[in-house]
Design a protein around this motif. Structure first.
Motif, PDB file in Angstrom:
ATOM      1  N   ASP A 161     -94.646   8.634  45.200  1.00 66.84           N
ATOM      2  CA  ASP A 161     -94.977   8.820  43.783  1.00 66.84           C
ATOM      3  C   ASP A 161     -95.086   7.482  43.049  1.00 66.84           C
ATOM      4  O   ASP A 161     -96.021   7.273  42.265  1.00 66.84           O
ATOM      5  N   ALA A 162     -94.148   6.578  43.321  1.00 64.11           N
ATOM      6  CA  ALA A 162     -94.202   5.262  42.677  1.00 64.11           C
ATOM      7  C   ALA A 162     -95.420   4.479  43.157  1.00 64.11           C
ATOM      8  O   ALA A 162     -96.089   3.807  42.367  1.00 64.11           O
ATOM      9  N   ALA A 163     -95.729   4.572  44.444  1.00 66.35           N
ATOM     10  CA  ALA A 163     -96.912   3.878  44.969  1.00 66.35           C
ATOM     11  C   ALA A 163     -98.184   4.426  44.328  1.00 66.35           C
ATOM     12  O   ALA A 163     -99.106   3.663  44.010  1.00 66.35           O
ATOM     13  N   ALA A 164     -98.233   5.728  44.107  1.00 67.81           N
ATOM     14  CA  ALA A 164     -99.408   6.319  43.446  1.00 67.81           C
ATOM     15  C   ALA A 164     -99.540   5.791  42.021  1.00 67.81           C
ATOM     16  O   ALA A 164    -100.651   5.525  41.563  1.00 67.81           O
ATOM     17  N   ARG A 165     -98.406   5.628  41.323  1.00 70.97           N
ATOM     18  CA  ARG A 165     -98.466   5.047  39.971  1.00 70.97           C
ATOM     19  C   ARG A 165     -98.949   3.597  40.031  1.00 70.97           C
ATOM     20  O   ARG A 165     -99.784   3.169  39.235  1.00 70.97           O
ATOM     21  N   LEU A 166     -98.417   2.836  40.987  1.00 72.22           N
ATOM     22  CA  LEU A 166     -98.786   1.421  41.099  1.00 72.22           C
ATOM     23  C   LEU A 166    -100.211   1.238  41.615  1.00 72.22           C
ATOM     24  O   LEU A 166    -100.793   0.161  41.477  1.00 72.22           O
ATOM     25  N   ALA A 167    -100.798   2.275  42.171  1.00 76.42           N
ATOM     26  CA  ALA A 167    -102.189   2.202  42.620  1.00 76.42           C
ATOM     27  C   ALA A 167    -103.151   2.029  41.446  1.00 76.42           C
ATOM     28  O   ALA A 167    -104.304   1.665  41.640  1.00 76.42           O
ATOM     29  N   ALA A 168    -102.657   2.238  40.227  1.00 80.44           N
ATOM     30  CA  ALA A 168    -103.479   2.045  39.030  1.00 80.44           C
ATOM     31  C   ALA A 168    -103.136   0.740  38.308  1.00 80.44           C
ATOM     32  O   ALA A 168    -103.576   0.520  37.186  1.00 80.44           O
ATOM     33  N   HIS A 169    -102.378  -0.130  38.948  1.00 79.92           N
ATOM     34  CA  HIS A 169    -101.957  -1.395  38.330  1.00 79.92           C
ATOM     35  C   HIS A 169    -103.166  -2.283  38.043  1.00 79.92           C
ATOM     36  O   HIS A 169    -104.197  -2.196  38.706  1.00 79.92           O
ATOM     37  N   ASP A 170    -103.018  -3.163  37.062  1.00 78.78           N
ATOM     38  CA  ASP A 170    -104.098  -4.091  36.690  1.00 78.78           C
ATOM     39  C   ASP A 170    -104.438  -5.083  37.795  1.00 78.78           C
ATOM     40  O   ASP A 170    -105.596  -5.486  37.932  1.00 78.78           O
ATOM     41  N   LEU A 171    -103.438  -5.507  38.568  1.00 79.20           N
ATOM     42  CA  LEU A 171    -103.659  -6.556  39.566  1.00 79.20           C
ATOM     43  C   LEU A 171    -104.096  -5.978  40.909  1.00 79.20           C
ATOM     44  O   LEU A 171    -103.435  -5.086  41.450  1.00 79.20           O
ATOM     45  N   ARG A 230    -102.370  -3.169  43.673  1.00 80.77           N
ATOM     46  CA  ARG A 230    -103.073  -1.958  44.104  1.00 80.77           C
ATOM     47  C   ARG A 230    -103.210  -1.915  45.626  1.00 80.77           C
ATOM     48  O   ARG A 230    -103.044  -0.866  46.251  1.00 80.77           O
ATOM     49  N   ALA A 231    -103.498  -3.063  46.243  1.00 78.16           N
ATOM     50  CA  ALA A 231    -103.626  -3.111  47.702  1.00 78.16           C
ATOM     51  C   ALA A 231    -102.285  -2.807  48.373  1.00 78.16           C
ATOM     52  O   ALA A 231    -102.236  -2.061  49.364  1.00 78.16           O
ATOM     53  N   THR A 232    -101.218  -3.357  47.848  1.00 77.69           N
ATOM     54  CA  THR A 232     -99.892  -3.078  48.400  1.00 77.69           C
ATOM     55  C   THR A 232     -99.544  -1.609  48.215  1.00 77.69           C
ATOM     56  O   THR A 232     -98.975  -0.971  49.110  1.00 77.69           O
ATOM     57  N   ALA A 233     -99.913  -1.042  47.072  1.00 79.15           N
ATOM     58  CA  ALA A 233     -99.673   0.381  46.826  1.00 79.15           C
ATOM     59  C   ALA A 233    -100.461   1.235  47.822  1.00 79.15           C
ATOM     60  O   ALA A 233     -99.940   2.235  48.337  1.00 79.15           O
ATOM     61  N   ALA A 234    -101.687   0.841  48.110  1.00 80.03           N
ATOM     62  CA  ALA A 234    -102.481   1.588  49.097  1.00 80.03           C
ATOM     63  C   ALA A 234    -101.801   1.559  50.454  1.00 80.03           C
ATOM     64  O   ALA A 234    -101.681   2.605  51.119  1.00 80.03           O
ATOM     65  N   ARG A 235    -101.331   0.384  50.874  1.00 78.94           N
ATOM     66  CA  ARG A 235    -100.647   0.287  52.169  1.00 78.94           C
ATOM     67  C   ARG A 235     -99.402   1.175  52.179  1.00 78.94           C
ATOM     68  O   ARG A 235     -99.111   1.856  53.170  1.00 78.94           O
ATOM     69  N   ALA A 236     -98.680   1.178  51.076  1.00 78.19           N
ATOM     70  CA  ALA A 236     -97.474   2.014  50.987  1.00 78.19           C
ATOM     71  C   ALA A 236     -97.834   3.493  51.074  1.00 78.19           C
ATOM     72  O   ALA A 236     -97.139   4.271  51.735  1.00 78.19           O
ATOM     73  N   LEU A 237     -98.910   3.880  50.408  1.00 83.76           N
ATOM     74  CA  LEU A 237     -99.319   5.283  50.464  1.00 83.76           C
ATOM     75  C   LEU A 237     -99.707   5.700  51.880  1.00 83.76           C
ATOM     76  O   LEU A 237     -99.442   6.829  52.292  1.00 83.76           O
ATOM     77  N   GLY A 238    -100.299   4.795  52.624  1.00 88.56           N
ATOM     78  CA  GLY A 238    -100.634   5.104  54.007  1.00 88.56           C
ATOM     79  C   GLY A 238     -99.409   5.384  54.852  1.00 88.56           C
ATOM     80  O   GLY A 238     -99.435   6.217  55.762  1.00 88.56           O
ATOM     81  N   THR A 239     -98.319   4.703  54.534  1.00 92.32           N
ATOM     82  CA  THR A 239     -97.086   4.859  55.302  1.00 92.32           C
ATOM     83  C   THR A 239     -96.175   5.935  54.734  1.00 92.32           C
ATOM     84  O   THR A 239     -95.575   6.694  55.490  1.00 92.32           O
ATOM     85  N   CYS A 240     -96.062   5.990  53.409  1.00 95.96           N
ATOM     86  CA  CYS A 240     -95.060   6.844  52.763  1.00 95.96           C
ATOM     87  C   CYS A 240     -95.668   8.010  51.992  1.00 95.96           C
ATOM     88  O   CYS A 240     -94.930   8.870  51.518  1.00 95.96           O
ATOM     89  N   GLY A 241     -96.971   8.014  51.823  1.00 97.92           N
ATOM     90  CA  GLY A 241     -97.589   9.041  51.008  1.00 97.92           C
ATOM     91  C   GLY A 241     -97.604  10.398  51.682  1.00 97.92           C
ATOM     92  O   GLY A 241     -97.409  10.524  52.894  1.00 97.92           O
ATOM     93  N   ASP A 242     -97.843  11.401  50.871  1.00 96.88           N
ATOM     94  CA  ASP A 242     -97.945  12.775  51.358  1.00 96.88           C
ATOM     95  C   ASP A 242     -99.273  13.346  50.885  1.00 96.88           C
ATOM     96  O   ASP A 242    -100.071  12.647  50.254  1.00 96.88           O
TER      97      ASP A 242
END
Length: 189
Positions: free
Chosen positions: A128-138, A142-154
């Motif tokens: 959930d936090a990675a999904a929120r950070l996927a909309a970050h300005d930087l 966003r790239a780090t959030a995408a990697r996290a979603l690949g590992t931790c996302g549902d």
């Protein structure tokens, strides 16, 4: 976390130069144990005032830590939380997990980004936090959030990854494509 009201153990001398964080944390773990080292990092990560953990700041930050504690102008206080989170890439105790997840909402983007990296390494439920950070300005966040979603996302995070496939930044799109592949494999989509 490191022991409640008991004073923290004395830390070893910091090696000269610019040692790699892996080497610093190995030294610290050799001195106070891995659980103790992770506890010191988690305590600093949770702290609002790094001055309350000056010895840890000086050990992890070296000259930058000294500058942070003395003048706070060239190194902002949130850097101490970045160093603490980075330490948790190298030492770990499961008791640190809630602090890492809490700091995913840190106001300092570098802290949140590092906590995403720790969450991925330690397989914490950060979707959930990675999904929120996927909309970050930087883009790098966003790239780090995408990697996290690949590992931790549902499955509820697939839409966030798909949005990143259209990101204006090429690195974000690449990370999102890899995340989508990982999600498809992990979740049998």
């Amino acid at each position: 976390m490191a022991g409640g009201s008991a004073p923290p153990p004395p830390l070893p001398p910091r090696p000269p130069g610019r040692p790699h964080p892996r080497d610093l944390l190995a030294l610290l773990a050799g001195h106070v144990g891995e659980q103790g080292a992770a506890g010191l990092c988690a305590d600093l990560l949770a702290a609002d005032d790094p001055h309350d953990h000056a010895a840890t700041v000086l050990f992890l930050g070296g000259p930058a830590g000294r500058s942070l504690l003395e003048d706070g102008t060239s190194w902002k206080e949130w850097w101490a939380r970045v160093w603490a989170a980075r330490g948790l890439l190298y030492v770990w105790d499961d008791a640190a997990g809630p602090v890492v997840l809490d700091r995913l909402d840190d106001d300092a983007w570098r802290v949140a980004e590092m906590c995403l990296k720790v969450s991925v390494r330690r397989e914490l439920p950060c979707g959930d936090a990675a999904a929120r950070l996927a909309a970050h300005d930087l883009p790098r966040v966003r790239a780090t959030a995408a990697r996290a979603l690949g590992t931790c996302g549902d499955s509820e995070h697939v839409a966030a990854v798909r949005r990143l496939l259209e990101d204006p930044d090429a690195d974000v799109r690449t990370a999102a494509a890899r995340a989508q592949d990982r999600l498809a494999q992990r979740l049998d989509l």
